[in-house]
Motif scaffolding. Structure first.
Motif, PDB file in Angstrom:
ATOM      1  N   GLY A  64       0.784  -1.242   0.000  1.00 39.48           N
ATOM      2  CA  GLY A  64       0.000   0.000   0.000  1.00 39.48           C
ATOM      3  C   GLY A  64       0.810   1.283   0.000  1.00 39.48           C
ATOM      4  N   ILE A  65       0.115   2.355  -0.417  1.00 39.60           N
ATOM      5  CA  ILE A  65       0.711   3.696  -0.452  1.00 39.60           C
ATOM      6  C   ILE A  65      -0.309   4.652   0.156  1.00 39.60           C
ATOM      7  CG2 ILE A  65       1.535   5.559  -1.975  1.00 39.60           C
ATOM      8  CD1 ILE A  65       2.197   3.348  -4.075  1.00 39.60           C
ATOM      9  N   SER A  66       0.101   5.418   1.151  1.00 44.19           N
ATOM     10  CA  SER A  66      -0.833   6.366   1.774  1.00 44.19           C
ATOM     11  C   SER A  66      -0.098   7.663   2.088  1.00 44.19           C
ATOM     12  CB  SER A  66      -1.424   5.765   3.061  1.00 44.19           C
ATOM     13  OG  SER A  66      -0.379   5.508   3.972  1.00 44.19           O
ATOM     14  N   SER A  67      -0.881   8.724   2.366  1.00 40.34           N
ATOM     15  CA  SER A  67      -0.207   9.990   2.673  1.00 40.34           C
ATOM     16  C   SER A  67      -0.475  10.391   4.114  1.00 40.34           C
ATOM     17  CB  SER A  67      -0.667  11.093   1.720  1.00 40.34           C
ATOM     18  OG  SER A  67      -1.940  11.523   2.057  1.00 40.34           O
ATOM     19  N   LEU A  99      -1.048   9.517  -5.592  1.00 38.14           N
ATOM     20  CA  LEU A  99      -0.316  10.170  -4.490  1.00 38.14           C
ATOM     21  C   LEU A  99       1.149  10.373  -4.859  1.00 38.14           C
ATOM     22  CD1 LEU A  99      -1.712   8.327  -1.322  1.00 38.14           C
ATOM     23  CD2 LEU A  99      -2.015  10.750  -1.919  1.00 38.14           C
ATOM     24  N   VAL A 100       1.765   9.345  -5.422  1.00 38.34           N
ATOM     25  CA  VAL A 100       3.181   9.467  -5.793  1.00 38.34           C
ATOM     26  C   VAL A 100       3.334  10.481  -6.923  1.00 38.34           C
ATOM     27  CG1 VAL A 100       5.239   8.237  -6.606  1.00 38.34           C
ATOM     28  CG2 VAL A 100       3.675   7.098  -5.030  1.00 38.34           C
ATOM     29  N   LYS A 101       2.417  10.440  -7.893  1.00 40.60           N
ATOM     30  CA  LYS A 101       2.522  11.380  -9.018  1.00 40.60           C
ATOM     31  C   LYS A 101       2.402  12.819  -8.541  1.00 40.60           C
ATOM     32  CE  LYS A 101      -0.345   9.049 -11.897  1.00 40.60           C
ATOM     33  NZ  LYS A 101      -1.168   8.828 -13.062  1.00 40.60           N
ATOM     34  N   LYS A 102       1.617  13.002  -7.476  1.00 35.96           N
ATOM     35  CA  LYS A 102       1.417  14.363  -6.979  1.00 35.96           C
ATOM     36  C   LYS A 102       2.528  14.819  -6.016  1.00 35.96           C
ATOM     37  CE  LYS A 102      -2.096  17.426  -5.252  1.00 35.96           C
ATOM     38  NZ  LYS A 102      -3.437  17.634  -4.789  1.00 35.96           N
ATOM     39  N   TYR A 103       2.880  13.960  -5.063  1.00 38.82           N
ATOM     40  CA  TYR A 103       3.773  14.397  -3.979  1.00 38.82           C
ATOM     41  C   TYR A 103       5.214  13.867  -4.068  1.00 38.82           C
ATOM     42  CZ  TYR A 103      -0.546  15.954  -1.829  1.00 38.82           C
ATOM     43  OH  TYR A 103      -1.738  16.583  -1.586  1.00 38.82           O
ATOM     44  N   ALA A 104       5.425  12.906  -4.952  1.00 36.83           N
ATOM     45  CA  ALA A 104       6.787  12.333  -5.033  1.00 36.83           C
ATOM     46  C   ALA A 104       7.061  11.939  -6.488  1.00 36.83           C
ATOM     47  CB  ALA A 104       6.895  11.125  -4.102  1.00 36.83           C
ATOM     48  N   TYR A 105       6.701  12.851  -7.411  1.00 37.88           N
ATOM     49  CA  TYR A 105       6.716  12.480  -8.838  1.00 37.88           C
ATOM     50  C   TYR A 105       8.084  12.020  -9.329  1.00 37.88           C
ATOM     51  CZ  TYR A 105       8.049  17.434  -9.019  1.00 37.88           C
ATOM     52  OH  TYR A 105       8.649  18.638  -8.795  1.00 37.88           O
ATOM     53  N   VAL A 106       9.154  12.467  -8.665  1.00 35.97           N
ATOM     54  CA  VAL A 106      10.486  12.018  -9.079  1.00 35.97           C
ATOM     55  C   VAL A 106      10.633  10.506  -8.871  1.00 35.97           C
ATOM     56  CG1 VAL A 106      11.553  12.583  -6.846  1.00 35.97           C
ATOM     57  CG2 VAL A 106      12.967  12.497  -8.883  1.00 35.97           C
ATOM     58  N   LEU A 107       9.949   9.968  -7.872  1.00 32.21           N
ATOM     59  CA  LEU A 107       9.973   8.524  -7.635  1.00 32.21           C
ATOM     60  C   LEU A 107       9.171   7.791  -8.716  1.00 32.21           C
ATOM     61  CD1 LEU A 107      10.715   6.071  -5.910  1.00 32.21           C
ATOM     62  CD2 LEU A 107       8.728   6.573  -4.466  1.00 32.21           C
ATOM     63  N   GLU A 123       3.181  24.803 -10.339  1.00 28.82           N
ATOM     64  CA  GLU A 123       2.338  24.380  -9.216  1.00 28.82           C
ATOM     65  C   GLU A 123       2.849  23.056  -8.647  1.00 28.82           C
ATOM     66  OE1 GLU A 123      -0.930  25.638  -7.985  1.00 28.82           O
ATOM     67  OE2 GLU A 123       0.192  27.370  -8.677  1.00 28.82           O
ATOM     68  N   VAL A 124       2.507  22.738  -7.401  1.00 29.39           N
ATOM     69  CA  VAL A 124       2.842  21.430  -6.821  1.00 29.39           C
ATOM     70  C   VAL A 124       2.118  20.351  -7.624  1.00 29.39           C
ATOM     71  CG1 VAL A 124       2.745  20.005  -4.754  1.00 29.39           C
ATOM     72  CG2 VAL A 124       2.830  22.480  -4.562  1.00 29.39           C
ATOM     73  N   GLY A 125       2.836  19.235  -7.879  1.00 26.14           N
ATOM     74  CA  GLY A 125       2.179  18.108  -8.549  1.00 26.14           C
ATOM     75  C   GLY A 125       2.302  18.235 -10.042  1.00 26.14           C
ATOM     76  N   ASN A 126       3.140  17.373 -10.603  1.00 21.40           N
ATOM     77  CA  ASN A 126       3.332  17.414 -12.052  1.00 21.40           C
ATOM     78  C   ASN A 126       2.619  16.229 -12.687  1.00 21.40           C
ATOM     79  OD1 ASN A 126       5.229  19.151 -10.957  1.00 21.40           O
ATOM     80  ND2 ASN A 126       6.455  19.018 -12.814  1.00 21.40           N
ATOM     81  N   GLU A 127       1.295  16.149 -12.476  1.00 23.18           N
ATOM     82  CA  GLU A 127       0.630  14.988 -13.055  1.00 23.18           C
ATOM     83  C   GLU A 127       0.706  15.054 -14.572  1.00 23.18           C
ATOM     84  OE1 GLU A 127      -2.254  16.007  -9.618  1.00 23.18           O
ATOM     85  OE2 GLU A 127      -0.766  17.044 -10.792  1.00 23.18           O
TER      86      GLU A 127
END
Ligand SMILES: Cc1cc2nc3c(=O)[nH]c(=O)nc-3n(C[C@H](O)[C@H](O)[C@H](O)COP(=O)(O)OP(=O)(O)OC[C@H]3O[C@@H](n4cnc5c(N)ncnc54)[C@H](O)[C@@H]3O)c2cc1C
Length: 290
Positions: free
Chosen positions: A58-61, A82-90, A286-290
């Motif tokens: 699982g992945i949660s914030s 969540l990863v795309k928004k807050y940890a997109y480099v991962l 902006e934050v989040g490079n979806e």
């Protein structure tokens, strides 16, 4: 291949199994360990299959970070909102691992546990200041990811210990990050060299920065001296070029079957330059490079 197979169904059962076990490897996706067993690089007496331990998924914030279970596959990471928004480099790094088949079963915990200097998710996790939760029967601790790696294929984890969670710091406004990889072929290429960059800017000043490399040393590394020099500098092209040169001078790569030390050195400079430029551009969006 002759080994005992353990298939715990809960964290409690897993920690009990580990408490009495020696000479074992974990089975997460198996994309590293099964290959090593087939090639007789390792021949463990015991295999502990982690796949039925739900607590490891699982992945949660949470507040300022994401909690990522070690059994999260590269595909799950790449596709997680969540990863795309807050940890997109991962997400970017996970998307570069092997082929779709490998990404569908290979896990982030396995990428760490395998301790390859070329592991793609590791530099991205390092620039996100990732903390690793490690558990054994009567003990739970958190370590910075950088302190996990001992050498090629070796971690500081001792018998009885298992990685149970990654705490990955979220990217906020004014911060940007990028992952850049140089492999031999586009698909299925283990990195010849890979690099991740994260920075925080205030107007035109670099307030904080992290740069991590894979495949230039026996373990993944951070360029702490270059980071220190960049802090307080103007976020501009000339500064990035100087930092790139410093990065090239700082690393001591080796020749191996995938590349030469000279190629890695010059490539390191261009990856740092490219990484800093992209990270800055993103920090200004902006934050989040979806
Ligand atoms: C064809 C091919 C291409 C590949 N391409 C890439 C690539 O481009 N980039 C890249 O980075 N990797 C690549 N890999 C390597 C591999 O796919 C990754 O390292 C993957 O993330 C490993 O995860 P896994 O779940 O399969 O690990 P496993 O093979 O199940 O385990 C690997 C190691 O990690 C340990 N481990 C697993 N989970 C834990 C845990 N929770 N706690 C402690 N230790 C643990 C195991 O004991 C074992 O030593 C490739 C592999 C193949 C076969």
């Amino acid at each position: 291949m002759n080994f005992e197979y353990y298939n715990p169904k809960s964290m409690e059962e897993l920690l009990n199994v580990l408490d009495n076990l020696r000479n074992y490897y974990f089975l997460a996706g198996g994309t590293d360990i099964v290959v090593k067993m087939k090639d007789k690089i390792v021949s463990p007496q015991n295999i502990v299959d982690l796949n039925d331990v739900q607590e490891l998924k699982g992945i949660s914030s949470e507040e300022d970070h994401l909690n990522i279970g070690p059994l999260a596959t590269h595909t799950e990471i790449e596709e997680s909102d969540l990863v795309k928004k807050y940890a997109y480099v991962l997400a970017e790094a996970a998307a570069q691992v092997g082929s779709p088949q490998i990404r569908n079963i290979g896990t982030v915990g396995g990428n760490i546990g395998n301790a390859s200097p070329a592991a793609d998710t590791v530099p991205a996790l390092l620039v996100l200041d990732t903390t690793v939760q490690i558990e054994s029967k009567n003990h739970k601790e958190e370590k910075n990811l950088l302190d996990i790696f001992k050498g090629p294929g070796k971690t500081f984890l001792t018998e009885g210990q298992v990685i149970t969670k990654l705490k990955v710091r979220s990217i906020k406004e004014g911060e940007g990050a990028a992952f850049v990889k140089m492999g031999k072929r586009k698909a299925l290429a283990i990195s010849v060299i890979n690099c991740a960059v994260w920075l925080r800017v205030d107007k035109d000043e670099i307030v904080e920065v992290r740069i991590a490399f894979g495949s230039v040393a026996p373990t993944p590394i951070r360029l702490l001296e270059v980071e220190k020099w960049l802090k307080g500098q103007k976020a501009e092209d000339d500064v990035f070029k100087q930092a790139a040169q410093m990065a090239q001078d700082a690393i001591k790569p080796i020749d191996d079957i995938r590349s030469t030390a000279e190629y890695r050195s010059t490539t390191a400079a261009s990856l740092v330059y490219q990484g800093l430029k992209t990270a800055l551009q993103r920090a200004r969006e902006e934050v989040g490079n979806e």
